[in-house]
Design a protein around this motif. Structure first.
Motif, PDB file in Angstrom:
ATOM      1  N   ARG A  77       0.853  -1.199   0.000  1.00  0.00           N
ATOM      2  CA  ARG A  77       0.000   0.000   0.000  1.00  0.00           C
ATOM      3  C   ARG A  77       0.885   1.245   0.000  1.00  0.00           C
ATOM      4  O   ARG A  77       1.789   1.389   0.823  1.00  0.00           O
ATOM      5  CB  ARG A  77      -0.889  -0.015   1.236  1.00  0.00           C
ATOM      6  N   VAL A  78       0.614   2.155  -0.934  1.00  0.00           N
ATOM      7  CA  VAL A  78       1.365   3.409  -1.044  1.00  0.00           C
ATOM      8  C   VAL A  78       0.456   4.562  -0.630  1.00  0.00           C
ATOM      9  O   VAL A  78      -0.672   4.686  -1.123  1.00  0.00           O
ATOM     10  CB  VAL A  78       1.874   3.633  -2.485  1.00  0.00           C
ATOM     11  N   LEU A  79       0.948   5.402   0.268  1.00  0.00           N
ATOM     12  CA  LEU A  79       0.190   6.553   0.754  1.00  0.00           C
ATOM     13  C   LEU A  79       0.863   7.847   0.320  1.00  0.00           C
ATOM     14  O   LEU A  79       2.089   7.965   0.374  1.00  0.00           O
ATOM     15  CB  LEU A  79       0.093   6.541   2.285  1.00  0.00           C
ATOM     16  N   GLY A  80       0.080   8.825  -0.080  1.00  0.00           N
ATOM     17  CA  GLY A  80       0.620  10.143  -0.364  1.00  0.00           C
ATOM     18  C   GLY A  80       0.669  10.975   0.901  1.00  0.00           C
ATOM     19  O   GLY A  80      -0.263  10.951   1.709  1.00  0.00           O
ATOM     20  N   ARG A  81       1.748  11.709   1.087  1.00  0.00           N
ATOM     21  CA  ARG A  81       1.870  12.561   2.280  1.00  0.00           C
ATOM     22  C   ARG A  81       1.240  13.917   2.011  1.00  0.00           C
ATOM     23  O   ARG A  81       1.570  14.611   1.047  1.00  0.00           O
ATOM     24  CB  ARG A  81       3.334  12.765   2.661  1.00  0.00           C
ATOM     25  N   LEU A  82       0.320  14.301   2.900  1.00  0.00           N
ATOM     26  CA  LEU A  82      -0.347  15.586   2.841  1.00  0.00           C
ATOM     27  C   LEU A  82      -0.056  16.361   4.121  1.00  0.00           C
ATOM     28  O   LEU A  82       0.077  15.776   5.194  1.00  0.00           O
ATOM     29  CB  LEU A  82      -1.861  15.397   2.697  1.00  0.00           C
ATOM     30  N   ASN A  83       0.024  17.668   4.002  1.00  0.00           N
ATOM     31  CA  ASN A  83       0.301  18.518   5.156  1.00  0.00           C
ATOM     32  C   ASN A  83      -1.009  19.104   5.657  1.00  0.00           C
ATOM     33  O   ASN A  83      -1.604  19.980   5.022  1.00  0.00           O
ATOM     34  CB  ASN A  83       1.275  19.628   4.760  1.00  0.00           C
ATOM     35  N   ALA A  84      -1.470  18.633   6.809  1.00  0.00           N
ATOM     36  CA  ALA A  84      -2.755  19.068   7.341  1.00  0.00           C
ATOM     37  C   ALA A  84      -2.765  20.532   7.729  1.00  0.00           C
ATOM     38  O   ALA A  84      -3.844  21.131   7.868  1.00  0.00           O
ATOM     39  CB  ALA A  84      -3.135  18.215   8.557  1.00  0.00           C
ATOM     40  N   SER A  85      -1.598  21.133   7.898  1.00  0.00           N
ATOM     41  CA  SER A  85      -1.552  22.545   8.276  1.00  0.00           C
ATOM     42  C   SER A  85      -1.697  23.474   7.076  1.00  0.00           C
ATOM     43  O   SER A  85      -1.796  24.681   7.231  1.00  0.00           O
ATOM     44  CB  SER A  85      -0.241  22.851   9.012  1.00  0.00           C
ATOM     45  N   SER A  86      -1.718  22.905   5.866  1.00  0.00           N
ATOM     46  CA  SER A  86      -1.925  23.710   4.663  1.00  0.00           C
ATOM     47  C   SER A  86      -3.403  24.053   4.507  1.00  0.00           C
ATOM     48  O   SER A  86      -4.270  23.457   5.155  1.00  0.00           O
ATOM     49  CB  SER A  86      -1.445  22.940   3.422  1.00  0.00           C
ATOM     50  N   ALA A  87      -3.694  24.990   3.622  1.00  0.00           N
ATOM     51  CA  ALA A  87      -5.084  25.345   3.341  1.00  0.00           C
ATOM     52  C   ALA A  87      -5.804  24.133   2.771  1.00  0.00           C
ATOM     53  O   ALA A  87      -5.216  23.314   2.059  1.00  0.00           O
ATOM     54  CB  ALA A  87      -5.129  26.503   2.348  1.00  0.00           C
ATOM     55  N   ALA A  88      -7.108  24.022   3.081  1.00  0.00           N
ATOM     56  CA  ALA A  88      -7.869  22.849   2.673  1.00  0.00           C
ATOM     57  C   ALA A  88      -7.811  22.625   1.166  1.00  0.00           C
ATOM     58  O   ALA A  88      -7.671  21.490   0.693  1.00  0.00           O
ATOM     59  CB  ALA A  88      -9.322  22.996   3.126  1.00  0.00           C
ATOM     60  N   GLY A  89      -7.883  23.712   0.384  1.00  0.00           N
ATOM     61  CA  GLY A  89      -7.826  23.575  -1.063  1.00  0.00           C
ATOM     62  C   GLY A  89      -6.505  23.004  -1.535  1.00  0.00           C
ATOM     63  O   GLY A  89      -6.459  22.204  -2.476  1.00  0.00           O
ATOM     64  N   ASP A  90      -5.410  23.411  -0.873  1.00  0.00           N
ATOM     65  CA  ASP A  90      -4.091  22.887  -1.238  1.00  0.00           C
ATOM     66  C   ASP A  90      -3.979  21.406  -0.894  1.00  0.00           C
ATOM     67  O   ASP A  90      -3.395  20.624  -1.659  1.00  0.00           O
ATOM     68  CB  ASP A  90      -2.996  23.672  -0.511  1.00  0.00           C
ATOM     69  N   VAL A  91      -4.528  21.016   0.255  1.00  0.00           N
ATOM     70  CA  VAL A  91      -4.478  19.616   0.665  1.00  0.00           C
ATOM     71  C   VAL A  91      -5.221  18.746  -0.340  1.00  0.00           C
ATOM     72  O   VAL A  91      -4.720  17.712  -0.797  1.00  0.00           O
ATOM     73  CB  VAL A  91      -5.084  19.432   2.069  1.00  0.00           C
ATOM     74  N   LEU A  92      -6.409  19.173  -0.724  1.00  0.00           N
ATOM     75  CA  LEU A  92      -7.217  18.372  -1.638  1.00  0.00           C
ATOM     76  C   LEU A  92      -6.637  18.381  -3.049  1.00  0.00           C
ATOM     77  O   LEU A  92      -6.708  17.376  -3.763  1.00  0.00           O
ATOM     78  CB  LEU A  92      -8.659  18.877  -1.639  1.00  0.00           C
ATOM     79  N   GLY A  93      -6.044  19.497  -3.453  1.00  0.00           N
ATOM     80  CA  GLY A  93      -5.381  19.540  -4.752  1.00  0.00           C
ATOM     81  C   GLY A  93      -4.200  18.599  -4.804  1.00  0.00           C
ATOM     82  O   GLY A  93      -3.989  17.887  -5.797  1.00  0.00           O
ATOM     83  N   ASP A  94      -3.413  18.591  -3.719  1.00  0.00           N
ATOM     84  CA  ASP A  94      -2.273  17.675  -3.623  1.00  0.00           C
ATOM     85  C   ASP A  94      -2.756  16.223  -3.664  1.00  0.00           C
ATOM     86  O   ASP A  94      -2.153  15.371  -4.316  1.00  0.00           O
ATOM     87  CB  ASP A  94      -1.517  17.943  -2.319  1.00  0.00           C
ATOM     88  N   ALA A  95      -3.851  15.950  -2.954  1.00  0.00           N
ATOM     89  CA  ALA A  95      -4.392  14.594  -2.936  1.00  0.00           C
ATOM     90  C   ALA A  95      -4.806  14.146  -4.327  1.00  0.00           C
ATOM     91  O   ALA A  95      -4.546  13.000  -4.737  1.00  0.00           O
ATOM     92  CB  ALA A  95      -5.595  14.529  -1.992  1.00  0.00           C
TER      93      ALA A  95
END
Length: 250
Positions: A77-95
Motif C-alpha cells: 500500500r502506497v500513501l501520499g503525504r499531505l500537510n494538514a496545516s496547509s489550506a484545505a484547497g491545497d491539501v485536496l489539490g495535492d491529494a
C-alpha cells in the motif's frame, strides 16, 4: 515500567500482524537501493509513504512513478503525504495529484491536529479525501494521543512520533483499549539496536500494530524542523524485518 497493560486484543489475536509503516524515505533518486529493498517480496509492510516534494510536487516525477509502481505491483500500500496545516484547497489539490499521477492507495495526513476543537474540520477533510480515492486508507499523523473522537475518523492514528528516550517511558491513553491494535501506529527514532526488542514489547503492550523503529537520530518531527531521521533505513533493517516477519514480536 509505566505502560498501559489492558486486556484488549493484542497482536496475537488480531488478524493484522505487526508490520512496518514507512513514514517517508528520501526521494527515490537519492535512495534507489532503499526503495528497491521495500519492493522485495515478503517484506512485512503495512504501508509506505510517498513524499515527492513536500507533497505531490508540481508535475509527475518519473523516479517516484517507477518507485510507487514497483511497490504497488508488489502488493504494498502506497500513501501520499499531505500537510494538514496547509489550506484545505491545497491539501485536496495535492491529494488529487497523488491519485492522478501515482495511483496512491490512501494518504498520511501529517501534522494532523489532536484537539477536539479541530475534529469537525479534520472530518470534513477526510470525507473529501475519500471522494478522491475509493477505499482510501487514511492515516492521521497526530504524533501523540488525540481526542478519542479521531479514532472513528480514519483507518489509523499515529499516536506516537518521536525519540526513543520519550517512547520507552510513554503510556497509551486508556481509551485506546477500546480499539484493536491495527488502528494505531508508532514511529520512533533513535532506538539503539540493543533496545529493539524492548521497543517491540512496548508497541505490543500499548496495542500498536504498525510501527517504524530506526536507530537514526533526528532533531525534529518534520523535515523543516531539523535533521529528518525517517529518510534513511535503520542500520538494523534486516534484523527488524526478521523479527517481525517471523513473528518474534508476537
Amino acid at each position: 515500567m509505566p505502560h498501559l497493560t489492558s486486556t484488549k486484543a493484542s497482536t496475537s489475536s488480531t488478524d493484522l500482524r505487526t508490520g512496518l509503516g514507512i513514514p517517508g524515505l528520501a526521494h527515490p533518486l537519492v535512495a534507489p537501493a532503499e526503495w528497491g529493498e521495500l519492493a522485495r517480496p515478503g517484506r512485512p509492510l503495512h504501508w509506505v509513504v510517498l513524499d515527492v516534494a513536500d507533497g505531490a510536487g508540481a508535475r509527475p516525477d518519473p523516479h517516484c512513478l517507477e518507485a510507487a509502481g514497483r511497490l504497488r505491483n508488489a502488493g504494498v500500500r502506497v500513501l501520499g503525504r499531505l500537510n494538514a496545516s496547509s489550506a484545505a484547497g491545497d491539501v485536496l489539490g495535492d491529494a488529487q495529484h497523488y491519485v492522478d499521477w501515482y495511483q496512491v492507495d490512501g494518504f498520511l495526513l501529517d501534522r494532523c491536529p489532536a484537539d477536539g476543537d479541530a475534529l469537525p474540520a479534520v472530518r470534513r477533510t477526510v470525507s473529501a479525501l475519500r471522494s478522491r480515492r475509493d477505499d482510501a486508507h487514511i492515516v492521521l499523523g497526530h504524533g501523540t494521543h488525540p481526542h478519542p473522537g479521531y479514532a472513528e475518523t480514519a483507518e489509523q492514528l499515529v499516536t506516537f512520533r518521536g525519540a526513543w528516550s520519550d517512547y520507552r517511558w510513554s503510556q497509551a491513553a486508556e481509551w485506546t483499549a477500546d480499539h484493536p491494535p491495527e488502528r494505531f501506529c508508532h514511529l520512533v527514532h533513535g532506538v539503539p539496536r540493543p533496545h529493539l526488542e524492548e521497543a517491540l514489547r512496548i508497541a505490543r503492550w500499548q496495542g500498536a500494530a504498525t510501527i517504524w523503529f530506526t536507530d537514526r537520530v533526528g532533531s525534529g518531527h518534520h523535515r523543516d524542523e531539523g535533521v529528518d531521521p525517517w529518510t534513511t533505513m535503520p542500520g538494523y533493517w534486516d534484523e527488524i524485518v526478521s523479527r517481525i516477519g517471523t513473528g518474534v514480536s508476537e
